[in-house]
Design a protein around this motif. Structure first.
Motif, PDB file in Angstrom:
ATOM      1  N   ALA A  32       0.849  -1.209   0.000  1.00 34.55           N
ATOM      2  CA  ALA A  32       0.000   0.000   0.000  1.00 34.55           C
ATOM      3  C   ALA A  32       0.880   1.254   0.000  1.00 34.55           C
ATOM      4  CB  ALA A  32      -0.931  -0.006   1.214  1.00 34.55           C
ATOM      5  N   ARG A  33       1.960   1.201   0.780  1.00 34.08           N
ATOM      6  CA  ARG A  33       2.898   2.344   0.824  1.00 34.08           C
ATOM      7  C   ARG A  33       3.552   2.550  -0.537  1.00 34.08           C
ATOM      8  NH1 ARG A  33       4.623   0.855   5.780  1.00 34.08           N
ATOM      9  NH2 ARG A  33       6.214  -0.509   4.887  1.00 34.08           N
ATOM     10  N   ALA A  34       3.982   1.439  -1.146  1.00 31.63           N
ATOM     11  CA  ALA A  34       4.661   1.529  -2.447  1.00 31.63           C
ATOM     12  C   ALA A  34       3.704   2.074  -3.509  1.00 31.63           C
ATOM     13  CB  ALA A  34       5.191   0.158  -2.855  1.00 31.63           C
ATOM     14  N   CYS A  35       2.443   1.668  -3.454  1.00 29.50           N
ATOM     15  CA  CYS A  35       1.454   2.198  -4.409  1.00 29.50           C
ATOM     16  C   CYS A  35       1.298   3.704  -4.214  1.00 29.50           C
ATOM     17  CB  CYS A  35       0.104   1.505  -4.235  1.00 29.50           C
ATOM     18  SG  CYS A  35       0.080  -0.174  -4.885  1.00 29.50           S
ATOM     19  N   ALA A  36       1.202   4.122  -2.950  1.00 32.28           N
ATOM     20  CA  ALA A  36       1.045   5.560  -2.673  1.00 32.28           C
ATOM     21  C   ALA A  36       2.257   6.326  -3.197  1.00 32.28           C
ATOM     22  CB  ALA A  36       0.863   5.788  -1.175  1.00 32.28           C
ATOM     23  N   ALA A  37       3.458   5.786  -2.945  1.00 34.46           N
ATOM     24  CA  ALA A  37       4.685   6.475  -3.381  1.00 34.46           C
ATOM     25  C   ALA A  37       4.752   6.560  -4.896  1.00 34.46           C
ATOM     26  CB  ALA A  37       5.911   5.749  -2.823  1.00 34.46           C
ATOM     27  N   ALA A  38       4.275   5.518  -5.578  1.00 34.88           N
ATOM     28  CA  ALA A  38       4.346   5.479  -7.043  1.00 34.88           C
ATOM     29  C   ALA A  38       3.110   6.117  -7.696  1.00 34.88           C
ATOM     30  CB  ALA A  38       4.490   4.027  -7.513  1.00 34.88           C
ATOM     31  N   GLY A  39       2.153   6.547  -6.880  1.00 36.74           N
ATOM     32  CA  GLY A  39       0.916   7.134  -7.434  1.00 36.74           C
ATOM     33  C   GLY A  39       0.078   6.105  -8.177  1.00 36.74           C
ATOM     34  N   LYS A  40       0.193   4.828  -7.764  1.00 38.70           N
ATOM     35  CA  LYS A  40      -0.584   3.764  -8.429  1.00 38.70           C
ATOM     36  C   LYS A  40      -1.840   3.456  -7.607  1.00 38.70           C
ATOM     37  CE  LYS A  40       2.512   2.693 -11.641  1.00 38.70           C
ATOM     38  NZ  LYS A  40       3.461   1.595 -11.573  1.00 38.70           N
ATOM     39  N   PRO A  41      -2.963   3.282  -8.266  1.00 40.98           N
ATOM     40  CA  PRO A  41      -4.170   2.901  -7.528  1.00 40.98           C
ATOM     41  C   PRO A  41      -4.090   1.459  -7.043  1.00 40.98           C
ATOM     42  CG  PRO A  41      -4.605   2.955  -9.902  1.00 40.98           C
ATOM     43  CD  PRO A  41      -3.175   3.382  -9.718  1.00 40.98           C
ATOM     44  N   TRP A  42      -4.698   1.185  -5.905  1.00 42.96           N
ATOM     45  CA  TRP A  42      -4.821  -0.215  -5.490  1.00 42.96           C
ATOM     46  C   TRP A  42      -6.246  -0.472  -5.008  1.00 42.96           C
ATOM     47  CZ3 TRP A  42      -5.210  -2.221  -0.324  1.00 42.96           C
ATOM     48  CH2 TRP A  42      -5.071  -1.288   0.702  1.00 42.96           C
ATOM     49  N   VAL A  43      -6.623  -1.741  -5.103  1.00 43.56           N
ATOM     50  CA  VAL A  43      -7.993  -2.162  -4.789  1.00 43.56           C
ATOM     51  C   VAL A  43      -7.937  -3.074  -3.568  1.00 43.56           C
ATOM     52  CG1 VAL A  43     -10.017  -3.410  -5.652  1.00 43.56           C
ATOM     53  CG2 VAL A  43      -8.609  -2.068  -7.241  1.00 43.56           C
ATOM     54  N   LEU A  44      -8.798  -2.821  -2.603  1.00 38.58           N
ATOM     55  CA  LEU A  44      -8.850  -3.657  -1.392  1.00 38.58           C
ATOM     56  C   LEU A  44     -10.150  -4.442  -1.343  1.00 38.58           C
ATOM     57  CD1 LEU A  44      -7.855  -4.496   1.491  1.00 38.58           C
ATOM     58  CD2 LEU A  44      -9.051  -2.460   2.354  1.00 38.58           C
ATOM     59  N   ASP A  45     -10.045  -5.761  -1.127  1.00 38.11           N
ATOM     60  CA  ASP A  45     -11.208  -6.588  -0.785  1.00 38.11           C
ATOM     61  C   ASP A  45     -10.982  -7.117   0.627  1.00 38.11           C
ATOM     62  OD1 ASP A  45     -13.145  -8.538  -0.375  1.00 38.11           O
ATOM     63  OD2 ASP A  45     -13.175  -9.149  -2.470  1.00 38.11           O
ATOM     64  N   PRO A  46     -11.745  -6.594   1.618  1.00 35.72           N
ATOM     65  CA  PRO A  46     -11.517  -6.972   3.022  1.00 35.72           C
ATOM     66  C   PRO A  46     -12.241  -8.270   3.393  1.00 35.72           C
ATOM     67  CG  PRO A  46     -13.219  -5.317   2.905  1.00 35.72           C
ATOM     68  CD  PRO A  46     -12.821  -5.594   1.476  1.00 35.72           C
ATOM     69  N   VAL A  47     -12.030  -9.312   2.604  1.00 39.89           N
ATOM     70  CA  VAL A  47     -12.755 -10.582   2.824  1.00 39.89           C
ATOM     71  C   VAL A  47     -12.535 -11.092   4.244  1.00 39.89           C
ATOM     72  CG1 VAL A  47     -13.090 -12.952   2.037  1.00 39.89           C
ATOM     73  CG2 VAL A  47     -12.195 -11.255   0.460  1.00 39.89           C
ATOM     74  N   GLY A  48     -13.610 -11.522   4.858  1.00 37.85           N
ATOM     75  CA  GLY A  48     -13.500 -12.215   6.145  1.00 37.85           C
ATOM     76  C   GLY A  48     -13.129 -11.302   7.296  1.00 37.85           C
ATOM     77  N   ILE A  49     -13.311  -9.990   7.095  1.00 40.08           N
ATOM     78  CA  ILE A  49     -13.005  -9.025   8.161  1.00 40.08           C
ATOM     79  C   ILE A  49     -13.720  -9.472   9.450  1.00 40.08           C
ATOM     80  CG2 ILE A  49     -14.901  -7.528   7.389  1.00 40.08           C
ATOM     81  CD1 ILE A  49     -13.152  -5.126   8.127  1.00 40.08           C
ATOM     82  N   GLY A  50     -12.997  -9.436  10.548  1.00 39.35           N
ATOM     83  CA  GLY A  50     -13.584  -9.883  11.817  1.00 39.35           C
ATOM     84  C   GLY A  50     -13.075 -11.250  12.233  1.00 39.35           C
ATOM     85  N   ILE A  51     -12.499 -12.006  11.281  1.00 41.82           N
ATOM     86  CA  ILE A  51     -11.935 -13.316  11.642  1.00 41.82           C
ATOM     87  C   ILE A  51     -10.480 -13.095  12.060  1.00 41.82           C
ATOM     88  CG2 ILE A  51     -11.326 -15.626  10.836  1.00 41.82           C
ATOM     89  CD1 ILE A  51     -13.504 -15.407   8.718  1.00 41.82           C
ATOM     90  N   GLY A  52     -10.169 -13.364  13.314  1.00 44.56           N
ATOM     91  CA  GLY A  52      -8.789 -13.220  13.800  1.00 44.56           C
ATOM     92  C   GLY A  52      -8.392 -11.755  13.926  1.00 44.56           C
TER      93      GLY A  52
END
Ligand code: ADP
Ligand code: TZP
Ligand code: MG
Length: 299
Positions: free
Chosen positions: A97-117
């Motif tokens: 995520a940091r590298a994408c921000a530094a390079a100005g590249k978009p990234w996509v997040l899928d927070p699958v299973g949020i809440g498990i662990g």
């Protein structure tokens, strides 16, 4: 306006303008074969890659922190899906995520299973600093992210309170609308909430897109691969247009595959065929209703 610089708030556009941009994204992906590398779960990795290839993109799946940094530089956009975590992701996900921000590249997040662990929670909190250009999940996942990012306000009033059931939603898409708008305003990008009727917002506009098939919930990876395909379109279009295009493509392909199959197994194959065969003109005419996000009750 967002406090983040990796994503630029998209200007308000008419429905006709958005449809033209969606068709252009479909064509440009087919013409340029953009690379959208993924850090994604082991359950559906193959399906994600096949869906990305079917729409004309290029796939590469990686695991390690330096690989994530490397593909952030190589790819047009990166896809991160938290479905099956490994200990190394504690480093890989924030570093990418940091590298994408530094390079100005978009990234996509899928927070699958949020809440498990605890690691999923820790990672969602960590990427708040360098948030995704597109957040894609089912309704319960989007509500949970808004809560973890401290954006929920009274949006949690709409939620069932049960959270996701494993990787599935316990909430309706409408119940996630305020959370989605809040997340989009925070990231400056787009949020896509999937379900029977999908919702996409950039914080200023809200689109509802219908189509698809209940059979999409009978195969694993329709949501995961949707995120991967959104990353492919994010290589050539702004986050809102990329998310709209991916969702429209999935709704049309789901409908067509359901007509051609005899059950969930052949549905998966027919779905990939439909992704491969869809035309830009068909995508431009996909069912889509556009409203102003100011109609969404303020948080
Ligand atoms: N009941 C349904 N009818 C039509 N399409 C659906 C239905 N449920 C989900 N979809 C479609 O399936 C895809 C994955 O959505 P969803 O099942 O919500 O994601 P996830 O697998 O992450 O929970 C999306 O393209 C969505 O539009
Ligand atoms: C079943 C499962 N378990 C961990 S990740 C995963 C895949 C979830 O895929 P999708 O969210 O697209 O249904
Ligand atoms: Mg999912």
């Amino acid at each position: 306006m967002s406090e983040h610089s990796t994503t630029t708030a998209s200007p308000t556009r008419t429905e006709a303008e958005l449809r033209t941009l969606m068709a252009r994204a479909v064509r440009e992906v087919r013409e340029t074969n953009p690379l959208a590398p993924s850090i994604t779960n082991t359950v559906t990795q193959n399906f994600v890659a096949n869906a990305q290839l079917a729409v004309g993109g290029s796939a590469a799946m990686v695991y390690l922190p330096d690989e994530g940094e490397c593909v952030a530089a190589l790819g047009g956009a990166v896809y991160i899906n938290l479905g099956t975590l490994l200990p190394v992701y504690e480093q890989t996900v924030p570093a990418t995520a940091r590298a994408c921000a530094a390079a100005g590249k978009p990234w996509v997040l899928d927070p699958v299973g949020i809440g498990i662990g605890s690691l999923r929670t820790q990672l969602i909190e960590a990427v708040r600093e360098n948030p995704p250009a597109i957040l894609r999940g089912n309704a319960s996942e989007i509500i949970a992210v808004a809560e973890l990012w401290g954006l929920a306000g009274n949006s949690s009033d709409d939620a069932s309170g049960d959270g996701p059931r494993g990787v599935d939603s316990t909430d309706s898409v409408d119940a996630a609308e305020r959370a989605a708008v809040a997340c989009a305003r925070f990231t400056g990008g787009a949020v896509a909430v999937s379900g029977a009727t999908d919702l996409v917002t950039d914080g200023a506009q809200v689109a509802r897109l219908s189509g698809g098939s209940p059979l999409m919930t009978c195969i694993t990876g329709s949501g995961c691969s949707l995120g991967g395909v959104a990353a492919v379109y994010a290589c050539v279009a702004d986050p809102f247009v990329a998310a709209l295009t991916a969702i429209a493509v999935y709704n049309l392909a789901g409908l067509r595959a359901a007509e051609a199959c005899s059950g969930s197994g052949s549905f998966q194959v027919a779905f990939l065929d439909a992704l491969y065969n869809l035309t830009a003109e068909e995508v431009a005419e996909a069912p889509l209703i556009l409203t102003d996000a100011s109609d969404t009750q303020a948080l």
